[in-house]
Design an enzyme around this catalytic site. Sequence first.
Site, PDB file in Angstrom:
ATOM      1  N   GLU A 128       0.922  -1.051  -0.052  1.00 30.34           N
ATOM      2  CA  GLU A 128      -0.212   0.102   0.088  1.00 30.34           C
ATOM      3  C   GLU A 128       0.914   1.430  -0.149  1.00 30.34           C
ATOM      4  O   GLU A 128       1.875   1.298   0.750  1.00 30.34           O
ATOM      5  CB  GLU A 128      -0.966  -0.051   1.242  1.00 30.34           C
ATOM      6  N   CYS A 146       3.679   8.469   0.252  1.00 28.77           N
ATOM      7  CA  CYS A 146       4.150   7.662   1.588  1.00 28.77           C
ATOM      8  C   CYS A 146       4.175   6.371   0.994  1.00 28.77           C
ATOM      9  O   CYS A 146       3.287   5.690   0.754  1.00 28.77           O
ATOM     10  CB  CYS A 146       3.060   7.722   2.487  1.00 28.77           C
ATOM     11  N   CYS A 153       4.755  -6.067   8.022  1.00 29.52           N
ATOM     12  CA  CYS A 153       6.139  -5.660   8.917  1.00 29.52           C
ATOM     13  C   CYS A 153       5.989  -6.669  10.055  1.00 29.52           C
ATOM     14  O   CYS A 153       4.880  -7.083  10.556  1.00 29.52           O
ATOM     15  CB  CYS A 153       5.451  -4.186   9.424  1.00 29.52           C
ATOM     16  N   CYS A 157       4.133  -3.257  16.323  1.00 33.52           N
ATOM     17  CA  CYS A 157       3.818  -2.473  17.194  1.00 33.52           C
ATOM     18  C   CYS A 157       2.370  -2.485  17.476  1.00 33.52           C
ATOM     19  O   CYS A 157       1.574  -2.688  16.532  1.00 33.52           O
ATOM     20  CB  CYS A 157       3.915  -0.944  16.400  1.00 33.52           C
ATOM     21  N   CYS A 160      -0.498  -0.528  15.257  1.00 33.14           N
ATOM     22  CA  CYS A 160      -0.355  -0.542  14.147  1.00 33.14           C
ATOM     23  C   CYS A 160      -0.922  -1.564  13.316  1.00 33.14           C
ATOM     24  O   CYS A 160      -0.587  -2.628  13.649  1.00 33.14           O
ATOM     25  CB  CYS A 160       1.300  -0.345  13.673  1.00 33.14           C
ATOM     26  N   GLU A 201       9.111  -1.880   8.113  1.00 34.16           N
ATOM     27  CA  GLU A 201      10.234  -0.963   8.879  1.00 34.16           C
ATOM     28  C   GLU A 201      11.367  -0.843   7.655  1.00 34.16           C
ATOM     29  O   GLU A 201      11.979  -1.690   7.544  1.00 34.16           O
ATOM     30  CB  GLU A 201      10.790  -1.943   9.975  1.00 34.16           C
ATOM     31  N   LEU A 254       9.102   7.110  18.881  1.00 36.71           N
ATOM     32  CA  LEU A 254       9.183   6.938  20.259  1.00 36.71           C
ATOM     33  C   LEU A 254       8.172   6.367  20.802  1.00 36.71           C
ATOM     34  O   LEU A 254       8.038   5.300  21.225  1.00 36.71           O
ATOM     35  CB  LEU A 254       9.664   7.978  20.811  1.00 36.71           C
ATOM     36  N   CYS A 374      -2.295   7.316   8.918  1.00 36.91           N
ATOM     37  CA  CYS A 374      -1.092   6.600   9.665  1.00 36.91           C
ATOM     38  C   CYS A 374      -1.394   5.527  10.581  1.00 36.91           C
ATOM     39  O   CYS A 374      -2.375   5.895  11.323  1.00 36.91           O
ATOM     40  CB  CYS A 374      -0.381   7.820  10.478  1.00 36.91           C
TER      41      CYS A 374
END
Length: 404
Positions: A128, A146, A153, A157, A160, A201, A254, A374
């Site tokens: 995507e 983007c 991934c 996380c 996500c 990543e 972070l 996001c």
Amino acid sequence: MALLHHTCSVPLASAIRSRALTISSRAAVTFPSVKKLPHADSHVLLGMSELELQQLAADLGQEKYRGKQLHHLLYKRKVKDIEDFSNLPQAFRSNLRDAGWRVGRSPVHHAVTSADGTVKLEDNRLVETVGIPVKDDKGSARLTACVSSQVGCPLRCSFCATGKGGFSRNLQRHEIIEQVLAIEELFQQRVTNVVFMGMGEPMLNLKAVLEAHQCLNKDVQIGQRMMTISTVGVPNTIKKLASHKLQSTLAVSLHAPNQKLRETIVPSAKSYPLHAIMKDCTDYFQETSRRVTFEYTLLAGVNDTVEHAIELAELLHEWGRGYHVNLIPFNPIEGSEYRRPYRKAVAAFEAALESHKITASVRQTRGLDASAACGQLRNEFQKSPLVPDNSDSSQPQPDIPLLC
């Protein structure tokens, strides 16, 4: 589901609309009788420099200036198929095809519309890409691509969607570059900015990311300072990136002001402690003279209090000056226990940072209605490839990628 070849020839209206595309994660040979190509496919023109293309022309018995023509066709005219290289001799085109060369552009599979002008691209295992058009106060248009660097991934996380969908493989350099070209075709506008913030990543596919970055800069001619490489943190990779002395921005995710909380949000934090990341970011600045941007996803009731903001400010002051924090209110995803914070909480967090001399901005949420905001990039074909519909045997079918 049959592979849909979608063309994007209609220019956007002045009130920017958007569509999202689904493209193959490889420039697939779509005939079922053709043997599947491996992912480590070196016979792809897209991504090659002008010098490399000149050498290729010479290797195939042509004058080197034919390589310059190839470069123009790929990056200026953005031609998708060798057969359409109409200004090259037929013999040269035949030699390219016979030697197994292909452009490396993929057919479009699907288009999704977002009311606010954000575009999402997907493919066979559905990679995507999001196109973000913005007009400033002077009416100048900026278009950000983007781009994804992996199919899925592996870092998972907790907030996500991509991590929840699993991981298949790294993308090759041309598969990254073609995402930018697809966005340009869709919007009928040049991409001005590129952010490596899509699926995956980037630091786990650093070689291909750097190769794509170089091509986008030198060949597609997007300035290095108009590009951002994002990472949640992979040991030793920030040092490697620093050694290339890029003028692009490094954005480090972070999401927490201390190690204990970060481990609950970012599982990989256990192998790359917060103090180690901050040390590497400090070294990165000393090596490149480029300040690091910190991404911070705000999760209601988890990491979004004023106390968290003050702790974050203290952490950043401990490791240097001039850092910028990009605050990202959580974008809802299916099956998540997290909630989006109220605007009042976001404003209070930003104000607390500013009062402690930390520059902060809140990212405008774009593409929620197309699941292109996001943290929302996810699809059901990350682990299991798109299965072609064989009901119409007259149509060419996609060559399904293999897992790496």
